[in-house]
Design a protein around this motif. Structure first.
Motif, PDB file in Angstrom:
ATOM      1  N   GLY A 193       1.347  -7.646  -5.453  1.00 18.45           N
ATOM      2  CA  GLY A 193       2.450  -7.446  -6.774  1.00 18.45           C
ATOM      3  C   GLY A 193       1.727  -7.384  -7.793  1.00 18.45           C
ATOM      4  N   LEU A 194       0.375  -6.240  -8.209  1.00 19.56           N
ATOM      5  CA  LEU A 194      -0.360  -6.216  -9.555  1.00 19.56           C
ATOM      6  C   LEU A 194      -0.778  -7.595 -10.089  1.00 19.56           C
ATOM      7  N   GLY A 195      -0.824  -8.786  -9.319  1.00 20.91           N
ATOM      8  CA  GLY A 195      -1.439 -10.232  -9.825  1.00 20.91           C
ATOM      9  C   GLY A 195      -2.949  -9.038 -10.417  1.00 20.91           C
ATOM     10  N   GLY A 252       0.880  -1.291   0.133  1.00 17.96           N
ATOM     11  CA  GLY A 252       0.500   0.033  -0.299  1.00 17.96           C
ATOM     12  C   GLY A 252       0.968   1.301   0.070  1.00 17.96           C
ATOM     13  N   VAL A 253       1.468   1.091   0.858  1.00 22.33           N
ATOM     14  CA  VAL A 253       2.702   2.683   0.788  1.00 22.33           C
ATOM     15  C   VAL A 253       3.284   2.600  -0.411  1.00 22.33           C
ATOM     16  N   ARG A 254       3.934   1.460  -0.911  1.00 18.20           N
ATOM     17  CA  ARG A 254       4.415   1.252  -2.459  1.00 18.20           C
ATOM     18  C   ARG A 254       3.802   2.549  -2.952  1.00 18.20           C
ATOM     19  N   GLY A 255       2.221   1.623  -3.278  1.00 19.25           N
ATOM     20  CA  GLY A 255       1.325   2.759  -4.333  1.00 19.25           C
ATOM     21  C   GLY A 255       1.427   4.016  -3.867  1.00 19.25           C
ATOM     22  N   VAL A 256       1.164   4.185  -3.090  1.00 20.55           N
ATOM     23  CA  VAL A 256       0.973   5.416  -2.283  1.00 20.55           C
ATOM     24  C   VAL A 256       2.295   6.519  -2.484  1.00 20.55           C
ATOM     25  N   VAL A 257       3.578   6.159  -2.483  1.00 22.21           N
ATOM     26  CA  VAL A 257       4.724   6.706  -2.691  1.00 22.21           C
ATOM     27  C   VAL A 257       4.888   6.964  -4.519  1.00 22.21           C
ATOM     28  N   LEU A 258       4.529   5.886  -5.014  1.00 26.48           N
ATOM     29  CA  LEU A 258       4.593   6.344  -6.604  1.00 26.48           C
ATOM     30  C   LEU A 258       3.601   6.851  -7.094  1.00 26.48           C
ATOM     31  N   LEU A 259       2.586   7.120  -6.393  1.00 27.60           N
ATOM     32  CA  LEU A 259       1.964   7.994  -6.925  1.00 27.60           C
ATOM     33  C   LEU A 259       2.040   9.618  -6.830  1.00 27.60           C
ATOM     34  N   GLY A 273      -3.261   4.146 -12.601  1.00 26.35           N
ATOM     35  CA  GLY A 273      -3.992   3.072 -12.119  1.00 26.35           C
ATOM     36  C   GLY A 273      -2.642   1.789 -11.352  1.00 26.35           C
ATOM     37  N   LEU A 274      -2.185   2.337 -11.979  1.00 33.29           N
ATOM     38  CA  LEU A 274      -0.509   1.009 -11.569  1.00 33.29           C
ATOM     39  C   LEU A 274      -0.439   1.890  -9.557  1.00 33.29           C
ATOM     40  N   GLY A 275      -0.978   2.575  -9.512  1.00 33.30           N
ATOM     41  CA  GLY A 275      -0.540   2.941  -8.367  1.00 33.30           C
ATOM     42  C   GLY A 275      -1.502   2.380  -7.565  1.00 33.30           C
ATOM     43  N   MET A 276      -2.852   2.846  -7.916  1.00 30.22           N
ATOM     44  CA  MET A 276      -4.054   3.043  -6.964  1.00 30.22           C
ATOM     45  C   MET A 276      -4.255   1.090  -7.061  1.00 30.22           C
ATOM     46  N   ALA A 277      -3.587   0.413  -8.209  1.00 25.81           N
ATOM     47  CA  ALA A 277      -4.501  -1.125  -8.404  1.00 25.81           C
ATOM     48  C   ALA A 277      -3.429  -1.144  -7.150  1.00 25.81           C
TER      49      ALA A 277
END
Lengths: 325, 500, 319
Positions: C240-242, A286-293, C124-128
């Motif tokens: 991991g985006l599965g 989850g943190v990875r996703g937030v950091v990416l954005l 989209g990737l981030g939200m996924a």
């Protein structure tokens, strides 16, 4: 005025890395700085940087190559097989060949067949992972003992530096590198300058594939052998290393190598620190996703501020109605 | 005198430090054609877009029909019977023409949430018939229409909001001779009904012919407004640039003059649907003008010569070396260059620095062993070009986007001319460039000619080709209709006779 | 008239081609493809990708390439199932809550791209990643308290069985067709996709249209989630985006439908493409290509192929 903004843009990645060091240093009561962990951070960062050294070629054109996770596994598997068959000497050529072929395929798809690179590479990511699953099933292929030396700090650090110098030279000090970044700015301009854009794109994807494969060898040697889950999610790690370092998503002249080199330890530190803090898999992701954005957003904001000098006074309508034929 | 339909008082607008409109006062009477003249960046497009609600004014008042008028957007302006056709706008290719005409207002044709397409097509046809604009096929996608049909569609779209005040921004540029006649007929009918047109055009002859009143803008200020009959075209030009145009503007000689040596030889160049059987020779030190009506294929010729067209047949070669020029790479290698008509889209990297833009064509020449590219040399080259071509920028770090149109074109042209060129293909090199830079570019071309560079000058402006060329190649229906010599044939009548 | 005839001719050719492929494939698998039972299986399997593709159509057309749709489906289906089973809300929980969560999640993702100006595929990737993480997080807790990590939909599964599925499919098609081709929203979305500048100048509110399009799209995606949850009974969490592989068939379907947009309109094209793509995997299974490895490889290849077809002869710049 503008000079000051360039500075912010330049030092931002360092600030983030520094902040991260302080935060996790305190949160883990200094555990991140334990020698074993530092070595661990270095090893993971090295693999990320090596793969990123390739990905940056594609990213500077505004393209995307997210095959890295699966490609790393495929290259690792083949090189391990080659290692068993021909000894350690066979590993690098095999991996490089696999990486180059994958890159060639992707490059041709993108340049000649006009398939958007993120879509093509996403498909490749899935297909290659399936391929590894088929190739290895649950099997683990061990690497020969004689190659183990490349995992040592005393080899890896110089090797990393040499790779950075070579790639840095190609990227910054050759016409090829200039064209890459120019393609990120305006592909048409380069086409109309009589330069074979397709060829440049394909070569960029090939370099990207080759570097992913080399990262694959370092990873597999570290692991001791290859299995089918190797490199899962690796592509996101590399991508985030670039974005967190401030490399703009749209590529172009703002693509700088040092941003990757600072960004890689930052993202590795983030994940490592969270594990040390006892966060589970779900939270980490989850943190990875937030950091990416957040990273992409911040880069955009900073980049547009630094680039938004005045704007055009004439053609206000054309500005408003841009993208029309 | 007819009543006032639109009046502005002290209208002003700035973009950052730039004042695009300064205290503009105009009064437009209904039933007239009001022309706005001015160089690029003079603020005429800004003025037009404020009137149409596309941009917000900073200060001043606009009155329409005596009431204060302050539209928030184009749609609100439409409701107040103001509409516009913009040069760059275009249509949505992947929707049918009728939907394009009523886009954003499809709710008017809705029953129970479902849009009635038949009703819409009927309304579209009615609109075309009402103003006698010719027919447009309706049962296809808009992208299948010709460029001119699309422009007419845009006009019909503007008219469908029932305006009594219509702004036409550079509409005739896209139209061929006969469609222009339709347009002019329409303008007459429209104004006869007591409705009003605000016309923005670069074509001063057209402006003199059509407009009843002309207002000249310069640097955001209103210089003069008076009836067309009191203007002469030279006076108009003078007012626009604020000084007398020097005699050196175009070439002063009337002689076809170039060296015997042929640089470029073209034989039977054909591109399906674009070019048919083009053969000509370009000599050393020659300026060969190319002109023709809008669909004559003059712009396709540039692309095809540069090797950008698909399915090209025929031969393009360098006479002396017999080198065939099939791809852009070959042209560059042979010492050629090509500047496309759209410099922002095809030439420049707008978000990058001036330095990177100037260096791009030369980096492969600058690189040494192992492809080494010395950043210092690149920088020096960029500085050198910037200084010798008087590009007005704060430095080579200046972002190109914030340069004026004229300066951008200087960037685009100069970076090629510093190379050791043998020939150059220019497609509308002075398009959207103010008169000052225009004169500068003509001077550069004269100098290049003297140095023996062969120049193919493709242009929409007849006066430009007449003024600069040794020979003019006139195209019609994608073929060469004739080649005229500067010695005897350069009269507008003669050229138009070949063109039509 | 000529234009219409030409279009009709193209449609005939397309239909003929599809027919021919079916017949040839049928011969290749010894007649096991075109049996009544097998066709029923194919239709059953084509319904989920059809709905996902219609949803994508409303979102992708305006330029938002959202890759969080797969994670969205998994998360909202699980929320719906929890509401239906654990909270005892029955069908209302399953349908209502799945649709509501699909809409909310989609809005999160799309807003992130539209408001923060991040390229849609990255947002989209981030939200996924985030959606997957939420489900993983929940599954970890659930496995500790309930024993199993995923909720199983034991009752309320009629919507995942024939003939209800087929009925929903037909209704879904009608809705998709009307909204896409005959409603102001649909036309506005298509205008934005075709030429942003014109759409803006004609007073179409870009943001509102894109977000409304995402709401409609999310409803279709939510329906897909309900159907899949009802059909399979359980949708496991991925990491991991599965989740991306959930929507890969639909991605291929949309791309394929897009490439035939000039011949048949998108909603119709999606039906054909969905059946076509599903049949392809059916044939692969009949031939004996293992799922998970061989079929996934083919899936990647097919998306690439569809990508090639839909960008055939494209002249612009592709990143």
């Amino acid at each position: 005025m503008r000079k000051k903004k360039i500075n912010i843009n330049t030092i931002m990645p360092f600030l983030i890395l520094g902040g991260m060091l302080i935060i996790f240093g305190i949160a883990t009561h200094g555990q991140v700085f334990v020698k074993q962990n530092l070595l661990n951070l270095f090893n993971q960062s090295a693999a990320t940087i090596i793969a990123g050294l390739g990905m940056i070629f594609v990213a500077s054109m505004g393209g995307t190559d997210i095959t890295h996770g699966s490609l790393l596994a495929v290259a690792a598997a083949f090189s391990a097989m080659a290692g068993q068959a021909f000894g350690a000497g066979g590993m690098f050529p095999t991996a490089i060949l696999v990486g180059a072929l994958s890159g060639l395929f992707l490059g041709v798809l993108n340049a000649k067949f006009k398939v958007p690179s993120f879509m093509a590479s996403l498909s490749m990511l899935i297909a290659l992972r399936a391929f590894v699953n088929w190739l290895l099933s649950a099997r683990v292929i061990m690497v020969p003992q004689s190659i183990k030396f490349i995992d040592g700090f005393s080899f890896k650090l110089p090797a990393l530096i040499v790779l950075i110098i070579i790639i840095g030279y190609i990227f910054k000090y050759t016409p090829f590198g200039t064209y890459l970044r120019a393609i990120g700015e305006n592909e048409n301009a380069i086409k109309y300058a009589g330069i074979n854009v397709d060829k440049i794109k394909i070569v960029a994807f090939m370099i990207s594939g080759i570097m992913a494969a080399i990262a694959g060898i370092f990873t597999i040697v570290r692991m001791g052998g290859s299995n089918n889950t190797l490199g899962n999610g690796f592509e996101m790690k590399v991508m985030m290393a670039m974005f967190i370092g401030g490399i703009p998503v749209q590529g172009g002249m703002g693509t700088k190598l040092y941003k990757l080199i600072v960004g890689a330890p930052t993202i590795i530190l983030l994940e490592n620190g969270m594990v040390l803090c006892g966060a589970g898999g779900g939270v980490t992701q989850g943190v990875r996703g937030v950091v990416l954005l957040a990273a992409v957003y911040l880069t955009m904001v900073i980049y547009s501020k630094f680039n938004g000098t005045g704007g055009s006074k004439s053609g206000a309508i054309s500005k408003l109605l841009k993208e029309c034929t | 005198m007819a009543e006032e339909i639109l009046k502005t008082e002290n209208l002003s607008k700035s973009f950052g430090a730039t004042k695009a409109n300064k205290n503009i006062n105009i009064t437009i009477h209904s039933g007239s054609v009001f022309g706005l003249a001015g160089e690029n960046g003079s603020g005429k497009s800004t003025l037009a877009s404020i009137i149409c609600g596309i941009q917000k004014r900073d200060g001043g008042i606009i009155y329409k029909d005596g009431n204060e008028y302050n539209p928030a957007n184009l749609i609100e302006a439409n409701r107040l019977h103001v509409s516009m056709v913009v040069q760059e706008l275009g249509v949505v290719g992947s929707l049918p023409p009728a939907i394009n005409m009523f886009l954003g207002r499809t709710d008017e044709f809705t029953t129970g949430g479902i849009v009635n397409l038949n009703k819409m097509e009927e309304a579209a046809n009615k609109q075309l018939k009402k103003w006698d604009l010719g027919s447009i096929p309706m049962d296809c996608m808009t992208e299948e229409l010709s460029i001119e049909q699309r422009k007419i569609l845009e006009l019909a779209r503007a008219l469908s909001t029932d305006p009594d005040f219509l702004v036409l921004d550079e509409i005739s540029q896209a139209l061929s001779h006969d469609r222009r006649e339709i347009l002019y007929r329409f303008i007459k009918r429209f104004t006869k009904e007591g409705k009003t047109i605000l016309m923005v055009t670069h074509d001063l002859d057209e402006m003199m012919e059509i407009c009843d009143t002309i207002a000249v803008l310069r640097d955001g200020e209103m210089i003069e407004t008076k009836p067309t009959s009191e203007f002469t075209i030279n006076e108009l030009k003078r007012k626009m640039i604020g000084r007398e145009i020097s005699g050196e503007y175009y070439r002063s000689d009337w002689k076809e003059e170039y060296q015997e040596e042929v640089i470029l030889e073209v034989e039977n160049l054909t591109v399906p649907d674009q070019l048919k059987d083009i053969s000509f020779q370009l000599h050393k030190g020659e300026i060969l003008g190319v002109c023709g009506l809008s669909d004559a294929g003059i712009h396709s010729l540039g692309r095809a010569l540069f090797g950008m067209s698909e399915r090209r047949t025929g031969k393009v070669c360098v006479k002396t070396t017999k080198a065939l020029l099939n791809k852009p790479k070959d042209v560059i290698k042979a010492g050629g260059a090509y500047l496309s008509k759209d410099r922002d889209l095809d030439g420049l990297m707008l978000d990058a620095s001036l330095g990177s833009n100037l260096a791009v064509p030369s980096v492969s020449d600058l690189s040494g062993r192992l492809g080494f590219l010395n950043p210092r040399e690149v920088k020096n080259l960029a500085e050198e070009i910037k200084d010798s071509f008087e590009i007005k920028a704060t430095g080579i770090e200046h972002i190109v986007k914030s340069l004026s149109g004229g300066n951008r074109q200087k960037v685009n042209l100069s970076r090629w001319l510093v190379k050791d060129l043998k020939f150059i293909i220019l497609d509308c090199p002075t398009r959207g460039v103010d008169i000052g830079v225009k004169a500068y570019i003509y001077n550069i071309l004269k100098k290049a000619k003297k140095e023996g560079i062969g120049i193919l000058l493709i242009s929409d402006e007849l006066s430009e080709t007449i003024g600069m060329s040794d020979r003019i190649m006139i195209m019609r229906d994608r073929r060469i209709a004739g080649i005229l010599s500067r010695n005897t044939d350069f009269t507008e009548d003669k050229i138009i006779e070949v063109m039509l | 008239m000529g234009v219409k005839m030409r279009k009709l001719k193209k449609q005939m050719i397309l239909l003929g081609c599809i027919g021919a492929i079916f017949v040839i494939s049928n011969m290749a698998v010894d007649g096991r493809l075109l049996t009544w039972n097998n066709m029923k299986i194919i239709i059953t399997h084509a319904i989920f990708p059809s709905f996902v593709s219609w949803g994508m159509m409303f979102i992708f057309t305006s330029g938002l390439i959202d890759l969080s749709i797969g994670a969205n489906i998994l998360l909202s289906a699980n929320i719906g199932a929890i509401c239906a089973m654990d909270l005892g809300m029955g069908y209302f929980g399953l349908i209502g809550m799945t649709l509501i969560s699909a809409v909310i999640l989609e809005q999160l993702s799309v807003n992130c791209s539209v408001n923060l100006k991040i390229p849609s595929w990255i947002s989209g990737l981030g939200m996924a990643l985030i959606f997957e993480a939420i489900l993983t997080f929940y599954s970890t807790i659930r496995s500790k308290t309930e024993g199993s990590s995923n909720i199983t939909l034991v009752n309320y599964r009629e919507m995942g069985s024939m003939p209800y599925m087929a009925i929903i499919w037909i209704i879904g098609f009608a809705a998709a067709y009307i909204i896409f081709n005959r409603s102001t929203l649909g036309l506005n979305i298509r205008a934005i996709g075709g030429n942003e500048g014109v759409a803006k100048a004609m007073g179409i509110n870009m943001k509102k249209t894109m977000l409304s399009g995402a709401v409609v799209g999310a409803l279709f995606i939510g329906m897909a989630a309900i159907i899949q949850e009802s059909y399979a009974g359980k949708l496991a969490s991925t990491s991991g985006l599965g989740s991306l592989s959930t929507i890969f068939k639909s991605l291929a379907t949309v791309l394929l439908a897009q490439s035939f947009e000039r011949v048949v309109s998108m909603p119709v094209g999606i039906i054909f493409s969905a059946v076509f793509v599903t049949s392809l995997f059916n044939v692969l299974t009949l031939i004996g290509v293992p799922s998970g490895t061989g079929q996934e490889m083919c899936l990647g290849a097919i998306v690439i192929l569809c990508g090639i077809i839909s960008h055939w002869r494209y002249k612009g710049v592709v990143k």
